[in-house]
Each structure stands twice: as C-alpha cells, then as structure tokens.
Design a protein around this motif. Structure first.
Motif, PDB file in Angstrom:
ATOM      1  N   UNK A  10       0.846  -1.202   0.000  1.00 45.16           N
ATOM      2  CA  UNK A  10       0.000   0.000   0.000  1.00 45.16           C
ATOM      3  C   UNK A  10       0.877   1.247   0.000  1.00 45.16           C
ATOM      4  N   UNK A  11       0.673   2.105  -0.976  1.00 43.78           N
ATOM      5  CA  UNK A  11       1.368   3.401  -1.034  1.00 43.78           C
ATOM      6  C   UNK A  11       0.343   4.466  -0.640  1.00 43.78           C
ATOM      7  N   UNK A  12       0.450   4.922   0.609  1.00 45.30           N
ATOM      8  CA  UNK A  12      -0.577   5.842   1.144  1.00 45.30           C
ATOM      9  C   UNK A  12      -0.127   7.294   0.989  1.00 45.30           C
ATOM     10  N   UNK A  13      -0.976   8.108   0.339  1.00 49.90           N
ATOM     11  CA  UNK A  13      -0.688   9.531   0.121  1.00 49.90           C
ATOM     12  C   UNK A  13      -1.827  10.361   0.721  1.00 49.90           C
ATOM     13  N   UNK A  79       2.678  -4.484   3.201  1.00 51.68           N
ATOM     14  CA  UNK A  79       3.499  -3.346   3.604  1.00 51.68           C
ATOM     15  C   UNK A  79       2.726  -2.059   3.350  1.00 51.68           C
ATOM     16  N   UNK A  80       3.022  -1.055   4.175  1.00 52.42           N
ATOM     17  CA  UNK A  80       2.441   0.280   3.984  1.00 52.42           C
ATOM     18  C   UNK A  80       3.582   1.281   3.922  1.00 52.42           C
ATOM     19  N   UNK A  81       3.594   2.086   2.848  1.00 48.94           N
ATOM     20  CA  UNK A  81       4.612   3.112   2.686  1.00 48.94           C
ATOM     21  C   UNK A  81       3.965   4.488   2.721  1.00 48.94           C
ATOM     22  N   UNK A  82       4.572   5.401   3.474  1.00 50.12           N
ATOM     23  CA  UNK A  82       4.158   6.799   3.484  1.00 50.12           C
ATOM     24  C   UNK A  82       5.385   7.686   3.295  1.00 50.12           C
ATOM     25  N   UNK A  83       5.186   8.904   2.841  1.00 49.24           N
ATOM     26  CA  UNK A  83       6.310   9.815   2.637  1.00 49.24           C
ATOM     27  C   UNK A  83       6.995  10.120   3.969  1.00 49.24           C
TER      28      UNK A  83
END
Length: 564
Positions: A10-13, A79-83
């Motif tokens: 998951x690419x969370x913006x 997985x979760x990615x945030x800036x």
C-alpha cells in the motif's frame, strides 16, 4: 490466509488544505513519485495507491485510509509506505496505536521514507517524538487559523460561504453580491410563508415547479460547496423542509453579516456545533438585501406562531399563531369539532381543563373571527378612502406613541438587568474572598457561584433579546408609512386570505365571553403590524359589530376594543 500473489504494497498519500501552504513538495503527485521509486528500489512489488486528497491528519475518518484498513483486515496488505509520519496522521495517540499495535498484529511492514522509519529494522526511538511534533504542528496551525478567523470575523468579514441567493463579488471576494436567479427563489419562499404555506408545503411546491435545490443549483453553476453530497437516486428538485426553514431564518438575507454562528470544540474534532445567539457577532447592512427587514421580521413572527402540529386532515388556519389569551397571555390553539368537522374554533392552550392554569377557555369560533376581522379591515380601508388625511395623522400619532412607550419600557428593563449583572459580579467577588479566607466552605462556594452563574447567563440572554427589540423599534421609524402602503394594496377586500392577514395583523387578543343566552358579548383587540391597536371611527355604510348565533338560543356579539 491470502496467497502471496494477492498481497499488495500500500502506497498511502495524503494532502490536507493546510499542507497546501508548503508548496509542491507535499503534493499528491510528488508523494506518488517518491513512494513508487522507493518501492521499486527495494523490491516491494504489487503496489497500490490509497489517496486522501484534501483530508486533515487530525482524525482518521478518511475514505482512502478506511479502504486501506479494510484491505488490511482481509489480509491483503503486506506493507504500507508513506512519505513521512505526518502523512499517516497528526494525532500522536492514534498514529502510535497503528504503528505500535495494529500493524505488528496484522504482520504489516510500515515504512516512513523521509523519516527513516522501517518496522522491519526494529523500533525507531525517535518515531514517538516525531508523532508528538506532527500533532503539535497541527495544533499550532489550528490556533493560528482560529486567531485569524477571530480577527476577520470581528472586523465584519463574512466567515461563511455565500448563502443561496448570493455569490462572491468577482472584484472583491470578501463581499457578497446578489445572484438574481437564486434570489428570485428566496423571495418566493418568503412570499409562500406570508401566504400561509408551511415549510413542508413550500418544499413540495418548489419540487412540483422543478426548482433546483441549492446543492444542485451550485453544481449546475460549477460552484463547489462543502456538505452532504446528493446520491444518484436523489431528485435534483427534491427540496428538504429543513433547507426551506434555514432560508426563512437566515438574517443574512436582510443585508447583515452574522459571524461565529458555529464553533468546533477541538482541532481534532471537525464537527461544528451551534453557537448560542448571544455569542453571534452581527454587522448590519454589509451587503445588498434580498428581503426587506419588515418582511423578514413578519416571517419570524409567523414562524414562531406555528410550532404546534395542525389537527389531522385540516389545512393550516390563517389565524393560527396570531390569537392570544387576554388573561394568561398564552396562545389560542386551533381545533376541529368531531364528528362535526365543519365546526372549527380556537381556545386557550393554557386552559386548566386541559391541565393548564387559565380559568377560562376563551373559546371563539373560526367563522365568527373571520367575520369580525373582515369587518374591521373593511372599516379601516373605507376610512382611508373617505378621510385619508385623518387616517394618516392617526397612524403617525399612534406609531410615535407606541414606539416611545415600548422603547422606554424596554430600556428600563435592560438598565435594571445590567445593574443586576454588576451586582452579581460584586457578590461573586465577595463569595470568592470568603472562600479564600475560610469563612465559606468549598461546597457552599460551588453551590452559590453556580446559582450566580445561572442567573447571570439568563440575564444576558434576556438583555440580548431586549436589545434586539430596541434596535428593531429604532428601525421602525417609517412603520406608519409601511403600514399605509400595505393598506392601500387592499382597498377592496372581498374575502380574507393568509397573505392579507399576515401583512396587516400582528396579533389578536381574545377576552372571555361575558353574559348569557342571546346577550353574550366578547371583546377582541386587533393589533396591527407596526402600529398596534387603532381607534377608528364608525363608518355609516358598515355595521358597528358582528353578532353570530353560536348554537340554539345563544348569540354572541363580538366587539373590537377601542384604543384609549
């Protein structure tokens, strides 16, 4: 357990309106670019974006985040990615819950790229401090925004978006100008109220005539407004009675700016709460009015008098909300006789036979009341036609006399209440000193000060209401001219209508009938809008009073009181 091929990264913006001030660095496009590049470099495949554009980080009620958590519950997220940590949220307790509890329990790897946080490498000692600083940032922004809003609102700048019927001035966005297309509908809604239609009936008429409701109207004009969005199944013409009611209550339509009508309790809680009227800040005549003040105040009086539900299967009566008991001051309620539904009448809502305290019913038949009022209005219009100069002089004298008496009474009441407020301040100070010196226990101190506070709050509400009445009376210097202009519209009254009644009559005070048999009399006091009770001479061509046979062997003569 999901198969490995179904597990996504998951690419969370997230971007809120407050983040816009930081330029392009936080934009959704830049966040996507950064996260996709990181995932590619570190071999994190099967990526999917979850985006919240325009949502605050102080709470987690966001559609993109909710969708991601639902997928996590189903076991689809690996997985979760945030800036950075602030993109996940700015409530450090909630962020801590997800990073320390929720994600580990669901075997989700969490990465905040710019903050160097990666749960696969163990705990990051600085993450809690970053969360606290992120929340502090949100709190600081909120404080600055509130301070700015307070300054702008206190200076008379409208804090809300233009109401239906207005739009922002293209040359000065801080000012409102009339949107004539919508303003025509607003004027019609006010006229429907004066014509005797309730909010539900008015909404049905607008829907029948295919008038776009406000949200659909703004959408058709390309104007974005916050609030609940219409569903596909909703008709674009389906007006809600609450919308009609809000339009009828909005003071902005007379040209005033009303600020601080709502407030929020915390920067984390975006819900708006109604502010008490005494906390509103009102600036008069800041923009062009759609509705004149006399019409607006007339509508407020009509609305205040129609709170009671009508009897079943009957139309709203034109006199509903206008009749008052001469003894207790309560309103008379409209009723229908059963099974003889053609017999309609009013009686005191506070009659003790109905568990009230008034000793008499103040019963009056609706048909008799209509005859009396019709006679009085014809007498008045005939007097105007026969002796216009005398009629105008009567109005001017009466208007000035009524205004002076009422203004003096209200000003005396306000002065007495203000003096009592000052007295309560002094009593509070003395009570505090007695408590500090030990003369008064804490328990007694709390009890006494609460009583003082309650009394002072009630006094301030009354002072605010009376001051509004004084201000309204000052605006009615031209009331005699307004009334005269209205009377001239109805020189030939063949029958009564709700429009005629509402435009001319403020209230009717009903006395209890006196006498027995065919010798009964009942007095009525008709108070006209802006001028009160008028003492008009007898017109030879019209009868002096109305007598109605109410039942076999009983007749009532209705006499209108002369002002003296």
């Amino acid at each position: 357990m999901q198969s490995q091929s179904n597990i996504v990264t998951a690419l969370y913006c997230r971007l809120s309106r407050d983040d816009d001030v930081q330029g392009d660095s936080n934009s959704i496009a830049n966040q996507k670019k950064l996260l996709s590049k990181y995932a590619k470099e570190y071999g994190l495949s099967n990526t999917k974006y979850f985006v919240d554009d325009g949502y605050t980080g102080t709470n987690f009620n966001r559609p993109g985040f909710t969708e991601m958590i639902e997928a996590a519950e189903e076991g689809y997220i690996g997985s979760i990615l945030v800036k950075d940590m602030s993109r996940l949220g700015r409530d450090y307790l909630q962020v801590g819950f997800y990073t320390d509890n929720y994600f580990p329990e669901h075997n989700i790897r969490f990465i905040a790229v710019n903050d160097g946080v990666d749960s696969a490498e163990g705990e990051n000692e600085f993450a809690p401090f970053r969360n606290i600083m992120n929340e502090w940032y949100a709190r600081d922004i909120s404080r600055k925004v509130r301070s700015s809003q307070r300054l702008r609102g206190s200076a008379g700048v409208p804090l809300s978006l233009p109401l239906y019927g207005y739009r922002k001035d293209p040359d000065n966005p801080k000012c409102w100008v009339i949107d004539e297309e919508a303003a025509t509908v607003v004027r019609r809604i006010y006229q429907l109220c004066i014509d005797g239609f309730g909010v539900e009936k008015s909404a049905a008429i607008l829907e029948r005539d295919k008038i776009l409701k406000p949200t659909e109207y703004w959408k058709s004009k390309g104007v974005r407004k916050p609030g609940k969005k219409s569903t596909v199944r909703d008709s674009p013409y389906c007006w809600c009675k609450t919308t009609v009611e809000k339009i009828l209550l909005a003071r902005e339509y007379v040209g005033d700016t009303v600020n601080f009508k709502t407030y929020s309790k915390s920067f984390k809680n975006k819900r708006r709460y109604e502010n008490p009227e005494e906390n509103h800040v009102i600036f008069e005549n800041t923009h062009e009015a759609i509705i004149d003040r006399q019409t607006w105040e007339m509508v407020q009086r009509i609305r205040a008098g129609t709170k009671r539900r009508q009897p079943k299967n009957t139309e709203k009566h034109m006199f509903a909300g206008l009749l008052y008991c001469a003894d207790c001051g309560c309103k008379l309620h409209f009723n229908v006789n059963h099974p003889h539904t053609e017999l309609q009448y009013f009686n005191c809502s506070n009659y003790r036979g109905n568990r009230g305290t008034c000793n008499s019913t103040h019963y009056i038949r609706a048909d008799a009341l209509e005859e009396v009022v019709l006679l009085e209005l014809r007498r008045m219009t005939q007097f105007l036609q026969d002796k216009e100069e005398d009629f105008v002089k009567l109005l001017m004298d009466k208007s000035l006399q009524e205004a002076q008496q009422e203004s003096k009474r209200r000003e005396n009441e306000v002065a007495a209440m203000i003096a009592r407020c000052h007295e309560l301040d002094a009593l509070f100070t003395k009570t505090y000193e007695d408590n500090a010196s030990g003369k008064l226990s804490d328990e007694r101190f709390m009890m006494i000060t609460k009583r003082y506070d309650d009394e002072q709050i009630a006094l301030k509400k009354k002072i605010s209401a009376l001051q509004a009445e004084i201000d309204a009376a000052k605006r009615h210097k031209s009331s005699a001219a307004n009334f005269l202009r209205t009377v001239r519209k109805y020189t030939e009254i063949k029958e009564l209508t709700p429009t005629i009644v509402n435009e001319l009559i403020e209230k009717i005070v009903v006395h209890q009938a006196q006498g027995t048999g065919r010798n009964k009399t009942q007095r009525l006091e008709i108070h006209y809008n802006f001028v009160g009770v008028l003492d008009m001479p007898q017109v030879m061509a019209l009868p002096q009073s109305v007598t109605v046979d109410t039942r076999q062997g009983v007749a009532v003569e209705y006499i209108t009181r002369k002002a003296g």
